[in-house]
Write an enzyme that holds these catalytic residues in place. Structure first.
Site, short mmCIF file in Angstrom:
data_model
loop_
_atom_site.label_atom_id
_atom_site.label_comp_id
_atom_site.label_asym_id
_atom_site.label_seq_id
_atom_site.Cartn_x
_atom_site.Cartn_y
_atom_site.Cartn_z
N ASP A 1 24.51 -11.37 -4.48
CA ASP A 1 23.90 -12.08 -3.35
C ASP A 1 22.38 -11.89 -3.34
OD1 ASP A 1 23.96 -13.65 -1.11
OD2 ASP A 1 25.09 -12.24 0.13
N ASP A 2 21.64 -13.00 -3.28
CA ASP A 2 20.18 -12.98 -3.14
C ASP A 2 19.45 -12.35 -4.33
OD1 ASP A 2 20.75 -14.01 -0.66
OD2 ASP A 2 19.47 -12.67 0.47
N CYS B 1 23.30 -19.37 0.69
CA CYS B 1 24.54 -18.78 0.16
C CYS B 1 25.70 -19.76 0.01
CB CYS B 1 24.97 -17.61 1.03
SG CYS B 1 23.82 -16.22 1.01
N HIS C 1 31.50 -18.05 0.72
CA HIS C 1 30.78 -17.59 1.91
C HIS C 1 31.76 -17.53 3.07
CE1 HIS C 1 27.27 -16.92 4.50
NE2 HIS C 1 27.94 -17.64 5.39
N ASP D 1 23.30 -15.89 -6.78
CA ASP D 1 23.55 -17.17 -6.09
C ASP D 1 22.27 -17.95 -5.81
OD1 ASP D 1 22.70 -15.49 -4.01
OD2 ASP D 1 24.35 -16.00 -2.66
N HIS D 2 21.13 -17.29 -5.70
CA HIS D 2 19.83 -17.97 -5.57
C HIS D 2 18.76 -16.90 -5.65
CE1 HIS D 2 20.28 -16.40 -1.54
NE2 HIS D 2 21.34 -17.16 -1.36
#
Length: 586
Positions: free
Chosen positions: A46-47, A85, A139, A338-339
């Site tokens: 995540d992130d 997300c 999510h 994810d990003h």
């Protein structure tokens, strides 16, 4: 004991891959016989931006992901399909872009758009795989939920926001409305500390528990070698808050970190294009308006790196167990972020933009017997992972998805199958209503087209960035280089028009507020009401602006949270109008 029948399958893999590179991507690649399919370990983070040693970050202490990279093909030019997300994870797991689904928010489940979609794990499950999800894969939250059809067993949950120290938690003894007025906790949810460094074990936080469970699931899988597994392991750090055991903070010295050299949005970019990083402002110690002090910026950067190193250690525990159980030589491992995340560049934090720091992601493919320790500059977008894994596993090509297999790139990293990738981000500027930024990224340029859903291209505003001449995105060049804009618009024209955000059906709408006895009967123009509240005309309502002149005073505060569907700490015009369409006292 290593399974010899599997080794017999993978030893000639280099020859197969070389042949595949020669004859082209149309030739299927079957890594295993139908009775002996490869396992899949999908690691989702995540992130996570490419702040990793294997991506050339000189400060990052990430020895375990670096070790995975040493036996992988590393994609240097990989991009998410939307820098938030839920839409990003929808793209990974369905192979469908946000603009195909018409889902750009956190709370809308993908099956409201495609009830019969076959997700990646669901597809593997149909092919005889045991599929399981640990931590954050889909999510879950903001009204969204898990997808039971995708998994053989129930999902193992994870808590994204968790603290070890009582003093780090959100203020106790306050009502939600009172917490929203507390200057120490920003508009939105009354969240706790933005950082935490505690002398605790790795298992105190969610990622340690997820790694522990992943090791157990691998042990169980090793007892059933006849049943291939698809294990999705979702680590939640470095997502906010930046919490990690003290030893990971100690890997870094605060003065190692430099602040970004570019602290303003790109010159001549539309005012609505940057993110206002409302997500960060929901934590204690973060001012609700204005820039951050330099000491606080360095503290946050330190926290991001510490949380990344903590997550890396948990990845290492899972990889070590894969090795110990002698499963590595029959398991495809994919690591995906994810990003990205803004760490103060352009004066921005968090994700929620179409800029490079938010859109670029790390992607690693480790394939038994294949290319090792190589990097490719080939463009890849998240939707490509689904069909690539299917082809690597010798499964039929999934139908009706947006992605395309990148197996040829994995066999021949110098090849390029895509001349561009596409990603999006929505905005609702004042006077424009809902618009979408569709971004085309080539090896040199990014073009962003901002316009309403279904609107004529003549109504669009454009951003253009040249990453050879201006890698830090200091200036929007669209007006200066019309020929390049036209060239990139021809790539954008290959894509269908984006769908608008789908709406919940009337059956799923919650009518509780509509029956409030305080509801006036007079109808109010909420677009005009939004404009009257938007004092600085930035197209967003802060909590303070929303609460100004509320007839029911503090009782209106929970509605701000309800209307803030993307949980960025502000309300767009679309959120304000749609969220309160049945009310008059906003």
């Amino acid at each position: 004991m290593i399974h010899n029948h599997w080794l017999n399958q993978i030893l000639p893999l280099r020859s197969i891959l070389l042949l595949l590179a020669i004859v082209g991507p149309s030739m299927g690649l079957n890594l295993a016989a139908a009775s002996d399919k490869p396992n899949v370990l999908l690691i989702c983070v995540d992130d996570l931006k490419p702040t990793l040693g294997c991506y050339g970050d000189p400060l990052a202490k990430t020895p375990n992901i670096d070790r995975l990279a040493s036996r992988s093909v590393l994609f240097e030019s990989a991009y998410c399909n939307q820098a938030v997300c839920s839409p990003s994870r929808n793209a990974l797991l369905t192979g469908l872009r946000p603009q195909t689904l018409g889902i750009y928010d956190l709370g809308t489940n993908f099956r409201k758009s495609r009830p019969n979609a076959i997700t990646m794990p669901q597809f593997f499950k149909q092919q005889g795989y045991h599929t399981a999800a640990l931590g954050k894969i889909f999510h879950v939250g903001h009204g969204n939920g898990e997808d039971q059809a995708s998994w053989s067993v129930p999902h193992f949950k994870a808590n994204v926001v968790g603290y070890a120290l009582p003093e780090s938690k959100a203020p106790q003894g306050l009502t939600r409305e009172e917490a929203l007025f507390d200057n120490k906790s920003a508009a939105g949810l009354p969240r706790g500390a933005v950082i935490e460094a505690a002398n605790v074990s790795d298992e105190t936080y969610a990622d340690g528990k997820i790694a522990q469970e992943a090791m157990l699931r691998l042990q169980q899988a090793s007892q059933k070698p006849q049943e291939p597994f698809f294990l999705a392991v979702g680590f939640v750090k470095p997502h906010l808050p930046f919490v990690a055991p003290q030893k990971y903070w100690d890997l870094y010295q605060r003065d190692q970190f430099s602040l970004p050299s570019i602290t303003k949005p790109p010159a001549d970019a539309p005012a609505y294009a940057p993110t206002n990083w409302g997500e960060l402002r929901q934590y204690q110690g973060i001012p609700q308006e204005g820039p951050l002090a330099e000491d606080l910026q360095k503290e946050l950067i330190h926290g991001y790196y510490a949380a990344t190193s903590y997550m890396d250690a948990q990845v290492g525990r899972v990889l070590d167990e894969l090795d110990r159980l002698q499963l590595t030589d029959r398991t495809i491992v994919v690591l995906w972020g994810d990003h990205g995340w803004h760490l103060g560049d352009h004066g921005m934090w968090c994700k929620h933009s179409n800029y490079e720091q938010a859109a670029r992601i790390p992607v690693l493919f480790s394939i038994p017997g294949s290319q090792k320790n190589v990097k490719t500059k080939a463009l890849l977008e998240t939707v490509d992972i689904y069909p690539t894994l299917c082809q690597l596993a010798g499964l039929p090509s999934p139908a009706d998805i947006d992605g395309s297999s990148q197996v040829q790139v994995l066999s021949h990293p110098q090849s390029h199958l895509k001349d561009h990738v596409i990603h999006v981000y929505p905005r609702s500027p004042q006077g424009k209503g809902p618009i979408l930024g569709r971004a085309i990224r080539t090896d040199r340029y990014r073009l962003v087209e901002w316009k309403g859903y279904g609107a004529s291209p003549e109504t669009a505003e454009y951003e253009l960035y040249d990453y050879q001449a201006d890698p830090l995105e200091t200036e929007n060049l669209a007006s200066q280089q019309p020929a390049v804009v036209e060239q990139l618009k021809s790539l954008l024209a290959r894509h269908p028009e984006a769908k608008p955000q789908i709406k919940a059906s009337a059956a799923t709408a919650k009518p509780a507020e509509a029956t409030s006895p305080q509801k006036p009967t007079a109808k109010i123009d909420r677009v005009k009401l939004f404009a009257s509240k938007d004092k600085n005309a930035d197209g967003k309502l802060t909590h303070e602006e929303f609460m100004n002149n509320q007839p029911d005073g503090p009782a209106a505060a929970p509605r701000f949270i309800k209307f803030d569907t993307n949980k960025d700490g502000t309300l767009s015009q679309e959120e304000f109008v749609g969220g309160g369409s049945s009310r008059n006292n906003e």
